[in-house]
Design an enzyme around this catalytic site. Structure first.
Site, mmCIF file in Angstrom:
data_model
loop_
_atom_site.group_PDB
_atom_site.id
_atom_site.type_symbol
_atom_site.label_atom_id
_atom_site.label_comp_id
_atom_site.label_asym_id
_atom_site.label_seq_id
_atom_site.Cartn_x
_atom_site.Cartn_y
_atom_site.Cartn_z
ATOM 1 N N HIS A 1 33.402 29.162 34.754
ATOM 2 C CA HIS A 1 34.312 28.028 34.611
ATOM 3 C C HIS A 1 33.551 26.726 34.843
ATOM 4 O O HIS A 1 32.925 26.554 35.895
ATOM 5 C CB HIS A 1 35.468 28.109 35.624
ATOM 6 C CG HIS A 1 36.413 29.223 35.356
ATOM 7 N ND1 HIS A 1 37.313 29.682 36.294
ATOM 8 C CD2 HIS A 1 36.617 29.977 34.246
ATOM 9 C CE1 HIS A 1 38.027 30.664 35.776
ATOM 10 N NE2 HIS A 1 37.632 30.856 34.536
ATOM 11 N N HIS B 1 35.960 33.779 46.946
ATOM 12 C CA HIS B 1 36.625 34.178 45.709
ATOM 13 C C HIS B 1 35.779 33.873 44.485
ATOM 14 O O HIS B 1 36.092 34.321 43.376
ATOM 15 C CB HIS B 1 37.991 33.482 45.587
ATOM 16 C CG HIS B 1 37.916 31.985 45.623
ATOM 17 N ND1 HIS B 1 37.888 31.274 46.796
ATOM 18 C CD2 HIS B 1 37.869 31.073 44.631
ATOM 19 C CE1 HIS B 1 37.835 29.978 46.528
ATOM 20 N NE2 HIS B 1 37.812 29.835 45.223
ATOM 21 N N HIS C 1 33.226 34.005 38.144
ATOM 22 C CA HIS C 1 34.143 35.065 38.564
ATOM 23 C C HIS C 1 33.699 36.377 37.935
ATOM 24 O O HIS C 1 33.336 36.423 36.758
ATOM 25 C CB HIS C 1 35.578 34.778 38.106
ATOM 26 C CG HIS C 1 36.207 33.594 38.749
ATOM 27 N ND1 HIS C 1 36.846 33.652 39.962
ATOM 28 C CD2 HIS C 1 36.314 32.304 38.334
ATOM 29 C CE1 HIS C 1 37.323 32.455 40.282
ATOM 30 N NE2 HIS C 1 37.005 31.623 39.303
ATOM 31 N N HIS D 1 31.600 27.433 38.366
ATOM 32 C CA HIS D 1 31.702 28.595 39.241
ATOM 33 C C HIS D 1 31.884 29.874 38.418
ATOM 34 O O HIS D 1 32.255 29.835 37.256
ATOM 35 C CB HIS D 1 32.815 28.430 40.293
ATOM 36 C CG HIS D 1 34.182 28.255 39.738
ATOM 37 N ND1 HIS D 1 34.810 27.026 39.633
ATOM 38 C CD2 HIS D 1 35.078 29.151 39.283
ATOM 39 C CE1 HIS D 1 36.015 27.179 39.132
ATOM 40 N NE2 HIS D 1 36.205 28.465 38.910
ATOM 41 N N THR E 1 43.484 28.903 38.867
ATOM 42 C CA THR E 1 43.641 30.362 38.980
ATOM 43 C C THR E 1 43.573 30.845 40.422
ATOM 44 O O THR E 1 43.534 32.051 40.669
ATOM 45 C CB THR E 1 42.565 31.087 38.152
ATOM 46 O OG1 THR E 1 41.265 30.719 38.639
ATOM 47 C CG2 THR E 1 42.695 30.727 36.682
ATOM 48 N N THR E 2 43.545 29.920 41.380
ATOM 49 C CA THR E 2 43.639 30.255 42.801
ATOM 50 C C THR E 2 44.708 29.365 43.417
ATOM 51 O O THR E 2 45.045 28.313 42.864
ATOM 52 C CB THR E 2 42.310 30.026 43.545
ATOM 53 O OG1 THR E 2 41.912 28.655 43.385
ATOM 54 C CG2 THR E 2 41.216 30.933 43.001
#
Length: 246
Positions: free
Chosen positions: A155, A110, A138, A136, A224-225
């Site tokens: 992030h 992800h 996205h 990380h 957010t996961t």
């Protein structure tokens, strides 16, 4: 990695304070968070596909411990809207200090994460130090800004001594080269098809990823996961850096 529209909103619980400093705006909202770095590493259990059985609108139904994804009242990401922001002139500059540190990179499905092995510096909020643990990426961005989604979002995940979380988010638009991402570019390309394989990248300087500390949005949200744990202090940099198109 799209997010369903149902997860990108500016809900009534959001208290976004817009601070003005040196004629530049920013936003705030504070609170502690738990288990910030314990994001799910196996993307097969959930997806970002809107309408899918394991898509974002159904995350809260997949596992009992993920119920917060469906019932939480402070969920991230959101649309950061200037219309909903309240000015907070006394916020001051973003207080952070980072150091180069040994790091490794892994494609977690992800996202792609850069994890620091040593002390990489800290972010201070209301007198509490939050230590940088990982960065990380996205693509596209998870947060929206005034209704618009951007090409990439970084992030920077920090944890306090009490395991409370604070995350700095930085949205990118297409344009000139960004130094932080450019340095990692060879690894990012290589890791694109190598899920769950950890690779050392040597010394990485997180200072290059921090963004402009003069203007930022801040609000209280969640991971957010799954399991979508709430209580995360989100700081999203207002100034949009540009990203070189591949």
């Amino acid at each position: 990695m799209c997010e369903c529209v149902s997860r990108i909103t500016t809900p009534p619980w959001v208290v976004i304070l817009l601070a003005v400093h040196a004629t530049i705006s920013r936003i705030l909202c504070l609170t502690p968070a738990a288990r910030a770095q314990q994001e799910i590493d196996d993307e097969s259990e959930f997806s970002y596909d809107c309408g899918a059985e394991n898509g974002p609108e159904n995350w809260g139904k997949i596992k009992e411990e993920w119920a917060m994804c469906g019932t939480g009242r402070m969920q991230s990401p959101i649309d950061l809207s200037d219309r909903h922001a309240a000015q907070a002139p006394n916020l001051g500059y973003l207080n952070h200090s980072y150091l180069p540190a040994e790091a490794s990179i892994v494609n977690r499905g992800h996202d792609i994460a850069v994890t620091f092995q040593g002390g990489a510096g800290s972010l201070w909020i209301n007198g509490t130090a939050y230590h940088l643990r990982q960065v990380h990426l996205h693509s596209p961005s998870e947060h929206h800004l005034n209704g618009r989604q951007y090409s990439l979002e970084i992030h920077m995940v920090h944890l306090s001594a009490e395991n409370k979380a604070a995350v700095i988010g930085r949205l990118y638009k297409i344009g000139r080269r960004d130094h932080f991402r450019h340095k990692l570019e060879p690894y990012l390309r290589r890791m694109a098809d190598m899920k769950e394989k950890d690779e050392k990248v040597g010394v990485v300087d997180p200072w290059e990823a921090r963004g402009d500390g003069q203007a930022y949005y801040r609000y209280m949200g969640s991971l957010t996961t799954p399991a979508c744990d709430e209580g995360v202090i989100w700081t999203v940099i207002k100034r949009l850096p540009t990203l070189l198109r591949c």
